[in-house]
Scaffold this active site. Structure first.
Site, short mmCIF file in Angstrom:
data_model
loop_
_atom_site.label_atom_id
_atom_site.label_comp_id
_atom_site.label_asym_id
_atom_site.label_seq_id
_atom_site.Cartn_x
_atom_site.Cartn_y
_atom_site.Cartn_z
CB SER A 1 -30.18 49.39 69.55
OG SER A 1 -30.87 49.83 68.26
CE1 TYR B 1 -30.06 44.15 67.46
CE2 TYR B 1 -31.34 46.11 67.49
CZ TYR B 1 -30.17 45.30 67.81
OH TYR B 1 -28.98 46.11 67.58
CE LYS C 1 -28.98 45.09 70.67
NZ LYS C 1 -27.46 44.90 71.29
#
Length: 277
Positions: free
Chosen positions: A148, A161, A165
């Site tokens: 990401s 998150y 990532k």
């Protein structure tokens, strides 16, 4: 299910066999369709059984229920591909969740570990078992992992998150170092602002607008979240990037992170007035 239309139908993956985790919708489903359009046989691995079956049937592929946090589920998905077509050429580790939001001071560690089990461990499971059968097959292969823009630039996603990532980038680079001798390439794609179900849901929560649709999010990103003002992103932009990395067109690319962000993480356009005149 809406009709998906793509370009790049050039047979880039003719006869190749692929497994896509999180392939029932969004980026995964778009990639499955594009792979199929380019001649690949695709196994879709997901927990969304109804959606996954529809996508698989539409491309004459296979579907299997797969919780990527469970190593045995990922191993089974890969073994299904091998039993079906006798080989595995492409592994797209795409499954992921958004996880807990909010301040680091209030981070729920149980929720974070659930996210890590899916987003990070799931990718490790995919690389591990794809590499196993690719090494046995002695024909090389391409492993692609979804990271990401949040792994590159702070402030774009939740702490948990972001952690997961960025870790994916590290394990992709390290495994590229090991597996290259077997002709196996390991790369990442890092989307930004692509209106997947996950991102649309996040926008709805943050903005308090349950009526927001994918096209609304895409328009917002095109206006304010990209250097390419007015160019709205879509899941197909990512699917095309994955197709490239999966194909022999990218045969000398490994350990790379293909950032698909309209240039957002590369620079700031707020002072573009300096370029006038």
């Amino acid at each position: 299910m809406a009709t998906l239309k793509f370009s790049l139908q050039n047979g880039w993956l003719l006869g190749k066999v692929a497994v896509i985790t999180g392939g029932a919708r969004g980026i995964g489903a778009a990639t499955a369709k594009l792979f199929s359009d380019n001649g690949a046989h695709v196994v879709i691995a997901d927990i969304l059984d109804d959606l996954g079956t529809v996508v698989a049937d539409s491309i004459k592929g296979r579907y299997t229920h797969c919780d990527v946090s469970k190593e045995s589920d990922v191993e089974n998905a890969i073994d299904i591909a091998v039993k079906w077509k006798g080989r595995l050429d492409i592994m797209f580790n795409n499954a992921g969740i958004s996880g807990p939001e909010g301040s680091i001071t209030n981070l729920n560690m149980d929720q974070m570990m659930t996210l890590v089990a899916i987003n990070l461990n799931g990718v490790v499971h995919g690389i591990k078992h794809a590499a196993r059968v690719m090494i046995q097959g002695k024909k090389g292969g391409s492993i692609i992992c979804s990271s990401s823009s949040a792994a590159i630039m702070g402030g774009l996603a939740s702490h948990a998150y972001t952690l997961s990532k960025e870790a994916i980038l590290g394990v992709a680079r390290s495994t590229a170092c090991e597996l290259g001798v077997h002709g196996i390439r390991v790369n990442c794609v890092s989307p930004h602002g692509v209106p997947s179900e996950m991102l649309v849901g996040g926008f709805r929560r943050i903005l308090g607008r349950d009526d927001l649709q994918a096209e609304d999010v895409s328009r917002m990103v095109g206006e304010r979240g990209s250097l390419l003002r007015g160019r709205e992103p879509s899941v197909y932009d990512v699917a095309r990037g994955v197709l490239f990395l999966a194909s022999e067109e990218a045969g000398f690319i490994s350990g790379h992170n293909l950032v698909i962000d309209g240039g957002y993480t590369s620079g700031c356009s707020q002072m573009s007035f300096m370029y006038q005149g």
